[in-house]
Design an enzyme around this catalytic site. Structure first.
Site, PDB file in Angstrom:
ATOM      1  N   VAL A  21       0.451  -1.034  -0.374  1.00 25.06           N
ATOM      2  CA  VAL A  21       0.098  -0.058  -0.091  1.00 25.06           C
ATOM      3  C   VAL A  21       0.918   1.290   0.148  1.00 25.06           C
ATOM      4  O   VAL A  21       0.559   2.111  -0.226  1.00 25.06           O
ATOM      5  CB  VAL A  21      -0.755   0.202   1.078  1.00 25.06           C
ATOM      6  CG1 VAL A  21      -1.568   1.185   1.430  1.00 25.06           C
ATOM      7  CG2 VAL A  21      -2.010  -0.786   1.048  1.00 25.06           C
ATOM      8  N   THR A  94      -2.240  -4.523   9.580  1.00 29.36           N
ATOM      9  CA  THR A  94      -3.217  -4.536  11.135  1.00 29.36           C
ATOM     10  C   THR A  94      -3.730  -5.632  10.994  1.00 29.36           C
ATOM     11  O   THR A  94      -4.788  -5.616  11.324  1.00 29.36           O
ATOM     12  CB  THR A  94      -4.651  -3.406  11.359  1.00 29.36           C
ATOM     13  OG1 THR A  94      -4.996  -3.670   9.840  1.00 29.36           O
ATOM     14  CG2 THR A  94      -3.768  -1.869  11.555  1.00 29.36           C
ATOM     15  N   CYS A 270      -6.073  -9.023   3.726  1.00 26.79           N
ATOM     16  CA  CYS A 270      -7.402  -8.534   3.566  1.00 26.79           C
ATOM     17  C   CYS A 270      -8.502  -9.135   4.409  1.00 26.79           C
ATOM     18  O   CYS A 270      -9.415  -9.120   5.645  1.00 26.79           O
ATOM     19  CB  CYS A 270      -7.777  -7.925   2.639  1.00 26.79           C
ATOM     20  SG  CYS A 270      -6.757  -6.049   2.149  1.00 26.79           S
ATOM     21  N   ARG A 341       1.921 -13.938   3.111  1.00 25.82           N
ATOM     22  CA  ARG A 341       1.186 -14.332   4.421  1.00 25.82           C
ATOM     23  C   ARG A 341      -0.657 -14.822   4.896  1.00 25.82           C
ATOM     24  O   ARG A 341      -1.098 -14.301   4.019  1.00 25.82           O
ATOM     25  CB  ARG A 341       0.860 -12.349   5.069  1.00 25.82           C
ATOM     26  CG  ARG A 341       2.071 -11.723   5.271  1.00 25.82           C
ATOM     27  CD  ARG A 341       1.247 -10.469   5.371  1.00 25.82           C
ATOM     28  NE  ARG A 341       1.670  -9.299   3.983  1.00 25.82           N
ATOM     29  CZ  ARG A 341       0.864  -8.208   3.945  1.00 25.82           C
ATOM     30  NH1 ARG A 341       1.082  -7.285   5.403  1.00 25.82           N
ATOM     31  NH2 ARG A 341       1.294  -7.960   2.615  1.00 25.82           N
TER      32      ARG A 341
END
Length: 450
Positions: A21, A94, A270, A341
């Protein structure tokens, strides 16, 4: 003052977090005339960027080198380097913690550092990280105001959730409109103006609460629909019905249906994360988000289901091989990215290794991976390599994997992606969502067709 600096693009922009990002955003800012400082706590990543090498697949080395040659752009691992910027954009991960709960601690640590900075007059701080609804207004704002400053007067606070697809090139990442918001009307207006100066279409919403909830909805929607097709795929397999043909047939409806396709799990930073943020936030408010929780369970359990299916096929097709050697092709969480991930393939490989199978991998983007606590290196890919393995498991459909070449050089293939199913005439290929082994007809799922 920030208003004028944004308008004439003389503002100093600091982007905190240079991942999928933050790095494309920092390059975008530099390309549109802003002076930029990019910070990241990963010293290795900063060293790589200073050498002109990109750490992510969506950005090529030449793009890094170009901004360095133009000047007005610097990379640093010093967290305080962002404090003096006119505009700070927080693009920090996060993730979920070890217990599977939301973990915004990295983001909050950065917010606390900013709270201790003097900053420029009416500094604009924008969050892009995924957070639960009301996080910006109820958690971040009080922390920034702890030193006596006031949002809307002494500093400005906005929220604009990222919509990055790591598989897309940097020049295509900003084609989607951005939701923008702010704590006050001035915060909202300047946040929108900043992104507009980057030539990004902007949709202003009434508050950060709305923007945060919209981001959570976008990815929970995907998690729920993927869970639906995964569940249906397992049910249809028991009846001997081709789920991909069913989905393609349903997709001919011109309204009210969006096609999603089944697989052996959902990974990334996400979809499997955002729905957990939503369900935890809902439970904190006294309401159980049962649909999202059940969808997450279905998708989380898919690697275990795939492990049972693969083990059954191996027993059927290779009855004389006591410990089959498996080569997994692709271990990232999606095609054409270098990110593992939450990869369901790694989960699946660990399960098979724990069950006594020998597992190896090739991935064009990953050289080393830890599987079951054991560090493994990528095996070279060649016709000879493929023939050395008892079974090839196509787990991620990277564009460099040519189905015909794989088929011509392999004896036995298990396709978890459905890619080879679209090519006619392949022999020795089994698919994840089929009721039985094509050779002997044995039921691979243990489901009754009736």
């Amino acid at each position: 003052m920030v208003d004028r600096l944004i308008e004439d693009r003389t503002a100093h922009v600091a982007v905190v977090g240079l991942g999928y990002v933050g790095l494309p955003l920092a390059l975008r800012c530099a390309a549109h005339g802003f002076s930029v400082t990019g910070t990241d706590h990963d010293g290795g990543r900063i060293a790589q960027l200073k050498e002109g090498r990109s750490p992510i697949t969506s950005v090529c080395d030449e793009e890094i080198q170009a901004v360095q040659e133009r000047g007005g752009f610097r990379f640093t691992s010093c967290p305080d380097a962002a404090c003096a910027a006119d505009i700070l954009v927080l693009c920090l991960p996060t993730p979920l913690d070890g217990a599977g709960a939301p973990d915004p601690s990295g983001l909050l640590a950065a917010v606390d550092r900013l709270g201790g900075c003097s900053g420029s007059s009416r500094q604009l701080i924008i969050l892009e990280s995924t957070v639960r609804p009301q996080f910006t207004s109820c958690v971040v704002r009080p922390r920034l105001e702890a030193d006596g400053r006031r949002v809307g007067e002494d500093l400005l606070l906005g929220y604009s959730p990222e919509r990055a697809d790591p598989a897309m090139r940097v020049d295509t990442l900003f084609r989607h409109p951005r939701l923008t918001s702010g704590i006050t009307a001035v915060c909202s207006r300047l946040t929108a103006k900043f992104y507009q100066q980057l030539k990004i279409d902007v949709i202003q919403v009434s508050s950060p609460d709305v923007a945060e909830a919209a981001k959570i909805l976008e990815n929970t929607y995907r998690d729920v629909n993927i869970a639906l097709v995964n569940e249906m795929a397992m049910v249809l397999a028991g009846a001997g019905i081709d789920v991909r043909e069913v989905i393609s047939a349903a997709a001919t409806k011109s309204y009210g249906f969006a096609p999603f396709f089944p697989g052996h799990g959902v990974g990334g930073h996400c979809i499997p994360v955002d729905s957990v943020y939503y369900s935890h936030w809902a439970r904190d408010g006294g309401i159980a988000a049962e649909l999202a929780e059940m969808a997450r369970k279905v998708n989380r359990d898919m690697p275990a289901y795939a492990e049972r299916r693969i083990a059954s096929l191996l027993r059927c097709r290779l009855p004389d091989v006591s410990v089959p050697d498996l080569l997994f092709m692709g271990i990232t969480y999606k095609a054409d990215v270098d990110d593992v991930r939450g990869s369901p393939t790694l989960d699946l490989m660990e399960r098979l290794a724990d069950s006594g199978f020998s597992v190896s991998f090739h991935d064009p983007y990953i050289e080393h991976a830890s599987i079951g606590g054991v560090e493994r290196s990528r095996v070279p890919l060649s016709p000879r390599t493929l023939r050395e393995f008892d079974c090839i498991v196509l787990a991620v459909p990277h564009s460099v994997y040519e189905p015909g070449w794989i088929n011509d050089n392999s004896g036995f293939i298990i396709d978890l992606t459905g890619v080879m199913q679209t090519c006619r005439g392949f022999q020795g290929v089994e698919y994840l969502f089929e009721n039985s082994c094509s050779r002997c007809g044995a039921d691979g799922w243990g489901l009754s067709p009736h």
